[in-house]
Design an enzyme around this catalytic site. Sequence first.
Site, PDB file in Angstrom:
ATOM      1  N   HIS A  62      -4.496  19.191  -8.272  1.00 42.57           N
ATOM      2  CA  HIS A  62      -5.600  18.710  -9.110  1.00 42.57           C
ATOM      3  C   HIS A  62      -6.720  18.118  -8.265  1.00 42.57           C
ATOM      4  O   HIS A  62      -7.584  17.409  -8.786  1.00 42.57           O
ATOM      5  CB  HIS A  62      -5.078  17.660 -10.093  1.00 42.57           C
ATOM      6  CG  HIS A  62      -4.007  18.196 -10.987  1.00 42.57           C
ATOM      7  ND1 HIS A  62      -4.287  18.982 -12.082  1.00 42.57           N
ATOM      8  CD2 HIS A  62      -2.650  18.116 -10.915  1.00 42.57           C
ATOM      9  CE1 HIS A  62      -3.150  19.340 -12.665  1.00 42.57           C
ATOM     10  NE2 HIS A  62      -2.141  18.838 -11.967  1.00 42.57           N
TER      11      HIS A  62
ATOM     12  N   GLU B 105      -1.620  12.749  17.114  1.00 44.84           N
ATOM     13  CA  GLU B 105      -1.610  11.828  18.258  1.00 44.84           C
ATOM     14  C   GLU B 105      -0.851  12.458  19.431  1.00 44.84           C
ATOM     15  O   GLU B 105      -1.102  12.148  20.586  1.00 44.84           O
ATOM     16  CB  GLU B 105      -0.993  10.473  17.878  1.00 44.84           C
ATOM     17  CG  GLU B 105      -1.443   9.347  18.794  1.00 44.84           C
ATOM     18  CD  GLU B 105      -0.957   7.963  18.377  1.00 44.84           C
ATOM     19  OE1 GLU B 105       0.255   7.732  18.363  1.00 44.84           O
ATOM     20  OE2 GLU B 105      -1.807   7.109  18.080  1.00 44.84           O
TER      21      GLU B 105
ATOM     22  N   LYS C  43     -10.247   0.514  21.308  1.00 44.23           N
ATOM     23  CA  LYS C  43      -9.718  -0.853  21.181  1.00 44.23           C
ATOM     24  C   LYS C  43     -10.497  -1.799  22.090  1.00 44.23           C
ATOM     25  O   LYS C  43     -10.865  -2.907  21.697  1.00 44.23           O
ATOM     26  CB  LYS C  43      -8.236  -0.899  21.569  1.00 44.23           C
ATOM     27  CG  LYS C  43      -7.313  -0.119  20.659  1.00 44.23           C
ATOM     28  CD  LYS C  43      -5.858  -0.267  21.128  1.00 44.23           C
ATOM     29  CE  LYS C  43      -4.968   0.790  20.543  1.00 44.23           C
ATOM     30  NZ  LYS C  43      -3.625   0.821  21.106  1.00 44.23           N
TER      31      LYS C  43
HETATM   32  O1  LIG Z   1       3.878  -0.428  18.091  1.00 44.73           O
HETATM   33  P1  LIG Z   1       2.587  -0.857  18.649  1.00 44.73           P
HETATM   34  O2  LIG Z   1       2.637  -1.110  20.126  1.00 44.73           O
HETATM   35  O3  LIG Z   1       2.037  -2.028  17.897  1.00 44.73           O
HETATM   36  O4  LIG Z   1       1.562   0.331  18.474  1.00 44.73           O
HETATM   37  C1  LIG Z   1       1.227   0.817  17.208  1.00 44.73           C
HETATM   38  C2  LIG Z   1       0.568   2.161  17.300  1.00 44.73           C
HETATM   39  O5  LIG Z   1      -0.614   2.061  18.075  1.00 44.73           O
HETATM   40  C3  LIG Z   1      -0.760   3.199  18.908  1.00 44.73           C
HETATM   41  O6  LIG Z   1      -0.488   2.820  20.212  1.00 44.73           O
HETATM   42  C4  LIG Z   1      -2.143   3.746  18.812  1.00 44.73           C
HETATM   43  O7  LIG Z   1      -3.090   2.755  19.022  1.00 44.73           O
HETATM   44  C5  LIG Z   1       0.285   4.178  18.393  1.00 44.73           C
HETATM   45  O8  LIG Z   1       0.664   5.097  19.340  1.00 44.73           O
HETATM   46  C6  LIG Z   1       1.373   3.241  17.972  1.00 44.73           C
HETATM   47  O9  LIG Z   1       2.311   3.852  17.145  1.00 44.73           O
END
Ligand SMILES: O=P(O)(O)OC[C@H]1O[C@](O)(CO)[C@@H](O)[C@@H]1O
Length: 561
Positions: A400, A369, A520
């Site tokens: 394994h 990431e 998203k």
């Molecule tokens: O802590 P949040 O804002 O719920 O985000 C969770 C995760 O989602 C992300 O933004 C990726 O969608 C990550 O970078 C982050 O760790």
Amino acid sequence: MSVKESPAWKALEQHADTMQSTHLRDLFLQDTPVDAPANIDKTNSRFDTFSVSNGSLLLDFSKQRITQTTLSLLKNLSRDCQLERWKERLFSGDTINTSENRPALHTALRLPYNSQLSLDNHNIVTDIQANLAHMSSMVARIHAGQWRGYSGLPIDTIVNIGVGGSDLGPLMACKALSDSQPPAGQQLKMHFVSSMDGSQIANLLDQLSPTTTLFIISSKSFTTIDTLSNANTARQWLKSASGVKDELLNRRHFIGVSASPDKMSQWGIPEKSQLNFWDWTGGRYSLWSAIGLPIALRIGMSGFKEMLSGAHAMDEHFKNAPFEENLPVQLGMIGIWNINFLNIHAHAILPYDGRLSHLPAYLEQLEMESNGKSANRQGNSIDYHTCPILWGEIGPNAQHAFYQLLHQGTESVMCDFITPARRYDGFENTELQQQHQLSLANCLAQSRLLALGDSAIEGNDKAPIHKRYRGNQPSTTVLIDELTPYSFGQLIALYEHKVFVQSVIWEVNPFDQWGVELGKKMATELLKPLLNEDAPATFDSSTTGLLNSILSLQTLDKELK
Ligand SMILES: O=P(O)(O)OC[C@H]1O[C@](O)(CO)[C@@H](O)[C@@H]1O
């Protein structure tokens, strides 16, 4: 000018022409024999030349396909890319996360309490310490049995609801440090829920008592749908079981951890039960903040602070040690060598200790990431490789499963073998102790065979081809003297800084993650037809076809009921 145009990059390309055809077996043949006469200087063995240690960690790079020349050229490259200046910018709180217009100050979270670090003319260490104190008082109340559920019974079970950085770090640390329990009487049952589809929480809730369960809702943004939907399911479960009002449940059964206090309040978490952190802590760099609450609950506040000290020691080492002795710099730069000059684009993380079972998943997020990018800081597409594909598994289990590919497949893979030297203190000469020795023997055997291939076993070069081992798979062994909160802090900070070093060479911003955003949004659009709401008429034919199939299977399901 692209880094590829730098003299150091070009020199490394030339050097790689020779090294591509050099086998690790031959590099080890140049070693001074271990049984050389006493008057011969044995300090020029590959191990002596290419291993570095600091604090609790020793890194053996001798099974990497490098020579002294490789390291000195890599040093030039780090100089051309101004690594020292970037380090200063990182630690001083400069706005290096430019696409989000903020600094990346996870290192501030582990500064000693009496330090000073000024951001916008304000010493942020004061805020950090106030936050730690708040966290500490919550931990003390819970451990003392003074945090009670709606019926008056003390809390004995914690469920952390979060995803990505709000899950992987605490999950990994709680398992890794499971030997460092708080004193008897303060031990809590601990669970982690992250999956969006509800499968983890549904199974878990069946086994829990609503009267004694406390949920930590961990989300930097407090908008992540995965986390909020699990949190809503948890609250509904508590409501149906208790029949009491939301207000009492929110107060007694939920703690919120977020950089967005308003959103925690909107969800219903009272201010006293909120722990904050700051937008300058990236999600995947956040286990040192209040996101680490489950860790503190698991190992105690003093253990949590030891973990911070270990990470701080690594920060100081990274900041001050020269290139030749600097663990994160060497780890990062040798990675650059493998990826950009030896063309190795797969990286296996292989812990030889079951307590580190979640380390591969944690590093997958940390590395991919952060550095899985193809645009540079100047906004241009880049024409060289960045982060490789990382995956991993507990080493002995992976033996394994996928080691077949490592030994005899067609792909070059670089590996990190990670193991503590000492384990099971107080269990000397027991079966358990023997198991640790067995694990160490396997760790050493596998990295040896991967490096040397047939030449490691006499006569194997005469074996039929399906029994041959080509070797030459490079690896680093990370030897931890013993897995403690302190050494664990060092280990994780080591990898954080390694990622930073590589981002500097690749000229990418390792602190944003725009590549996860559009998916998203698209899911929100696709939820509409699945909830029978108005939806845009057209998707591509695959999506439409799958949607229609899902909807007709669901309709059939309803009709049959
Ligand atoms: O802590 P949040 O804002 O719920 O985000 C969770 C995760 O989602 C992300 O933004 C990726 O969608 C990550 O970078 C982050 O760790």
